[in-house]
Design an enzyme around this catalytic site. Structure first.
Site, PDB file in Angstrom:
ATOM      1  N   SER A   1      -6.329  29.862  26.727  1.00  0.00           N
ATOM      2  CA  SER A   1      -6.271  28.602  27.466  1.00  0.00           C
ATOM      3  C   SER A   1      -6.463  28.898  28.946  1.00  0.00           C
ATOM      4  O   SER A   1      -5.961  29.895  29.457  1.00  0.00           O
ATOM      5  CB  SER A   1      -4.915  27.929  27.227  1.00  0.00           C
ATOM      6  OG  SER A   1      -4.657  26.990  28.271  1.00  0.00           O
TER       7      SER A   1
ATOM      8  N   GLU B   1     -11.886  25.514  14.301  1.00  0.00           N
ATOM      9  CA  GLU B   1     -11.993  24.076  14.594  1.00  0.00           C
ATOM     10  C   GLU B   1     -13.452  23.629  14.622  1.00  0.00           C
ATOM     11  O   GLU B   1     -13.793  22.524  14.169  1.00  0.00           O
ATOM     12  CB  GLU B   1     -11.324  23.766  15.935  1.00  0.00           C
ATOM     13  CG  GLU B   1      -9.816  23.945  15.882  1.00  0.00           C
ATOM     14  CD  GLU B   1      -9.195  23.897  17.275  1.00  0.00           C
ATOM     15  OE1 GLU B   1      -8.504  22.925  17.570  1.00  0.00           O
ATOM     16  OE2 GLU B   1      -9.417  24.834  18.058  1.00  0.00           O
TER      17      GLU B   1
ATOM     18  N   LYS C   1      -1.342  31.005  25.286  1.00  0.00           N
ATOM     19  CA  LYS C   1      -2.060  30.434  24.143  1.00  0.00           C
ATOM     20  C   LYS C   1      -3.071  31.370  23.507  1.00  0.00           C
ATOM     21  O   LYS C   1      -3.717  32.169  24.164  1.00  0.00           O
ATOM     22  CB  LYS C   1      -2.811  29.163  24.570  1.00  0.00           C
ATOM     23  CG  LYS C   1      -1.955  27.957  24.824  1.00  0.00           C
ATOM     24  CD  LYS C   1      -1.149  27.495  23.611  1.00  0.00           C
ATOM     25  CE  LYS C   1      -1.979  26.825  22.543  1.00  0.00           C
ATOM     26  NZ  LYS C   1      -2.517  25.539  22.972  1.00  0.00           N
TER      27      LYS C   1
ATOM     28  N   HIS D   1      -0.719  18.032  -1.325  1.00  0.00           N
ATOM     29  CA  HIS D   1      -0.286  17.104  -0.266  1.00  0.00           C
ATOM     30  C   HIS D   1       0.233  17.872   0.951  1.00  0.00           C
ATOM     31  O   HIS D   1       1.081  17.360   1.681  1.00  0.00           O
ATOM     32  CB  HIS D   1       0.797  16.137  -0.770  1.00  0.00           C
ATOM     33  CG  HIS D   1       0.453  15.482  -2.071  1.00  0.00           C
ATOM     34  ND1 HIS D   1      -0.188  14.274  -2.157  1.00  0.00           N
ATOM     35  CD2 HIS D   1       0.630  15.908  -3.342  1.00  0.00           C
ATOM     36  CE1 HIS D   1      -0.376  13.961  -3.427  1.00  0.00           C
ATOM     37  NE2 HIS D   1       0.113  14.951  -4.169  1.00  0.00           N
TER      38      HIS D   1
END
Ligand code: ARG
Length: 444
Positions: A273, A286, A279, A152
């Site tokens: 970024s 992804e 960043k 979980h």
């Protein structure tokens, strides 16, 4: 192609609508190999002469060279790669006109597609082999590094980083078996089935099968031209691998966040970024996470094409290729990207160890110690639960000791993890050598 029966051409708009050349262009190496094999089958049956066979083979080699080199000139009448190859061959040699005897594009297309699927399956097996090798190297290095395991997405019990990495290798090894089984389902010769009812000519199917390295002949000419199960098997294998890569990608996304901090993204695998100078983003992971959507799209497109389709061949079947090729290209690209990603991950041993030092991870160990002392498990569970609630849990040992006791087959004990990492590495090497030997080279 059917000039005898027709006096006018199809509307150009509809010719364009029904043309498939842009997609089935990819099949040309298989189409040419299939034509060489068919010509040999015709020769063995005495339908074309050895001299015609020679001319056809020479012509097809030339067509292949033109296509390889990009000098092939397509004609406006080339509606698919099969007609283009035959048209060009016939320009090169009058023997070309004899080639299509006993053959229909229906059995020709599905033969080409089976050859494509064999190669695609073997390429996927090879890419999985590389990725599993990379995972097994990383698992070997990190076999004993404690980290929290999760259920979980809540910290649960200690595992090792190597064990977790191998938990991504196991499903991929299963995928490799799926791809090998997809290879086996594609490994059948349809040629000789004609449009749907075979041929009255004494075509030598065994000769054709041998030339293409197919291990068996299709057993029903109607089924042979209608069947795309082998493509479904392959696309499902792609979907399965894509799902597994997406779960791996999600781990990298989570672990690279400041909140976890388990892994640093080397510059080679990270993106920045355009706006926020600080960043470092896990875009590659992804994209792996997003890929299964496309694979499932292919699988449902293919299933919808086949559903309710009357036997035998219908033009609907032409639409199978875009879905199939996309699924194959996507998954092979993703497998290779995933291997590069894993190779450049830098794990933070300290962060992992700190997280694994959470005493709550050993609550189950404490309960199991009570079980060892004779307390029934439910009672032990309740007693330890009360200790946790009161903030008085006293774990019997630390994460490292816990791990050394988790010594069942399949458990995260570091020596076991190391042994499994080595074995997975050997499996990966075996997959790669299988892929080297499959499919057999096509003779031209
Ligand atoms: N381009 C077609 C395909 O890919 C070739 C088969 C055409 N056969 C036919 N009977 N119209 O399926």
């Amino acid at each position: 192609m059917w000039g005898g029966r027709f006096s006018r051409r199809m509307l150009p708009e509809l010719e364009r609508f029904s043309a498939s050349l842009e997609v089935d262009f990819e099949l040309y190496p298989f189409d040419i190999a299939g034509s060489v094999a068919h010509a040999r089958g015709l020769t063995a049956a005495g339908i074309i002469t050895p001299a015609q066979l020679k001319a056809i083979e020479r012509g097809l080699r030339r067509v292949k060279r033109e296509l390889d080199e990009g000098t092939f000139e397509f004609a406006s009448t080339d509606e698919d790669i099969h007609t283009a190859v035959e048209r060009r061959l016939t320009e090169l040699t009058p023997a070309g006109a004899a080639l299509h005897a006993g053959r229909s594009r229906n059995d020709q297309v599905v033969t080409d597609l089976r050859l494509y699927c064999r190669l695609a399956s073997a390429t996927a097996v090879d890419a999985i082999g590389s990725l599993v090798e990379t995972l097994s190297d990383a698992a070997t290095k990190h076999a004993a590094w404690p980290m929290p395991g999760y259920t979980h997405l809540q910290r649960a019990q200690p595992v090792t980083l190597g064990h977790h990495l191998l938990a991504h290798a196991e499903p991929l090894l299963r995928d490799a078996e799926r791809f090998r089984s997809a290879y086996a389902s594609a490994d059948e010769l349809p040629l000789g089935s004609g449009a749907l009812a075979a041929t009255t000519l004494p075509l030598k199917r065994e000769v054709i099968a041998k030339a293409l390295g197919f291990s068996r002949l299709s057993l029903n000419s109607i089924d042979a031209v209608a069947d795309r199960d082998f493509a479904l098997d392959l696309v499902y294998s792609c979907l399965s691998a894509a799902i597994h890569l997406s779960r791996m990608g999600e781990d990298v996304v989570l672990w690279a966040s400041s909140e976890f901090g388990f892994v640093r993204l080397a510059d080679e695998i990270a993106t920045g970024s355009s706006l926020m100078p600080q960043k470092k983003n896990p875009d590659i992971a992804e994209l792996l996470r997003a890929r299964p959507g496309r694979a499932l799209g292919s699988l449902s497109a293919l299933a919808m094409i086949l559903k309710g389709l009357p036997l035998a061949y219908d033009r609907d079947l032409q639409e199978d290729k875009a879905a199939l090729f996309a699924a194959v290209d996507d998954v092979i690209e993703a497998l290779r990207a995933a291997a590069l990603l894993v190779r450049h991950l830098e794990f933070d041993q300290k962060r992992l160890a700190e997280a694994a030092a959470d005493p709550a991870l050993l609550a189950t160990d404490a309960a199991e110690e009570l079980v060892r002392a004779g307390v029934p498990f439910r009672k032990a569970h309740e007693a330890v639960g009360r200790q946790v609630r009161a903030g008085k849990l006293a774990p019997p040992w630390d994460a490292k000791q816990s791990l050394s006791r988790r010594n069942l087959p399949g458990a995260p004990q570091p020596r076991r993890v190391l042994a499994r990492a080595k074995a997975a590495g050997r499996q990966a090497a075996a997959l790669r050598s299988w892929a080297k030997a499959h499919p057999p080279p096509l003779s031209l």
